[in-house]
Design a protein around this motif. Structure first.
Motif: not given
Ligand code: DC
Length: 224
Positions: A48-55, A103-109
């Motif tokens: 996954v291209d983790i820097h692509n917000p949708q992906a 940031p989205r990943v940190r918020e998720h966890l």
């Protein structure tokens, strides 16, 4: 419930010391790095291209990460599979560091980590536990050691697992990871203002664990 936050750079001995202290106190030891490593693994497996917000959003939606505590030992699951061993490679460490800066990943966890602390007496280790995840933790410790010391320890860890690595390579990996973890915009690695600093460069594992226990006993009044 009592929360002990232990933060610090990679290789300072956080996990071993936190595990020892948790056992003595009969607390649950929570290794939050395992959560980021698991998402790092999921990203690598799916290319996954983790820097692509949708992906990234799709990755988070399709990756169920769970922590389970079996006989006091933390195990981490990705979509039902126990990946506790699989995430312990240098490659997945680097992937974890990269994905953890989003940031989205940190918020998720975040919710998952707070939830465990709400329900249990815990020792939680990571990078931002005292600063962001549990700002009201009763005890905050920032565990550190020189980069050379940490590289030597990491090299031994890898060797024990049969992974042959060169010292200079490990040192440069550690320095790169330190830089990445402490310079990201969100929840960078830094000591909480009210944390106690413990430098383990000149201490044995036992001495470090003893020091950490002393701080916990001093701050909480727990008798052991
Ligand atoms: O502690 P560790 O080596 O397993 O952590 C892997 C990566 O995860 C680390 O480089 C930074 C990230 N991490 C984080 O950002 N916040 C945490 N609370 C724990 C780990």
């Amino acid at each position: 419930m009592i929360s002990v936050a232990i933060d610090g750079p990679a290789g300072a001995g956080k996990s071993t010391i936190a595990r020892m202290a948790a056992q003595k106190l009969n607390f649950i030891y929570v290794d939050t790095g395992a959560l980021y490593r698991t998402l790092g693994l999921a990203g690598r497996l799916g290319r996954v291209d983790i820097h692509n917000p949708q992906a990234l959003e799709t990755l988070l939606k399709n990756s169920t990460v769970e922590l389970k505590f079996i006989n006091g030992e933390q195990r981490v699951f990705l979509n039902g599979e126990d990946v506790s061993e699989k995430i312990r490679t240098a490659e997945i460490g680097a992937a974890a560091s990269e994905i953890s800066a989003i940031p989205r990943v940190r918020e998720h966890l975040l919710g998952m980590q707070r939830d465990i602390a709400e329900k249990n007496n815990i020792i939680m280790d990571g990078r931002d536990i005292g600063t962001v995840v549990l700002p009201n933790a009763e005890v905050k410790i920032f565990l550190t050691a020189s980069a050379e010391c940490r590289a030597r320890r990491r090299q031994l860890d890898f060797e024990k697992k049969g992974e042959k690595v060169d010292f200079a390579e490990v040192l440069s990996m550690i320095e790169k990871r330190d830089y990445q973890d402490s310079h990201r915009e969100i929840a960078p690695l830094k000591p909480a203002a009210d944390s106690v600093l413990v430098d383990t460069s000149e201490l044995t594992l036992e001495q470090s664990a003893e020091k950490v226990m002393e701080i916990i006993v001093d701050k909480t009044g727990i008798e052991i």
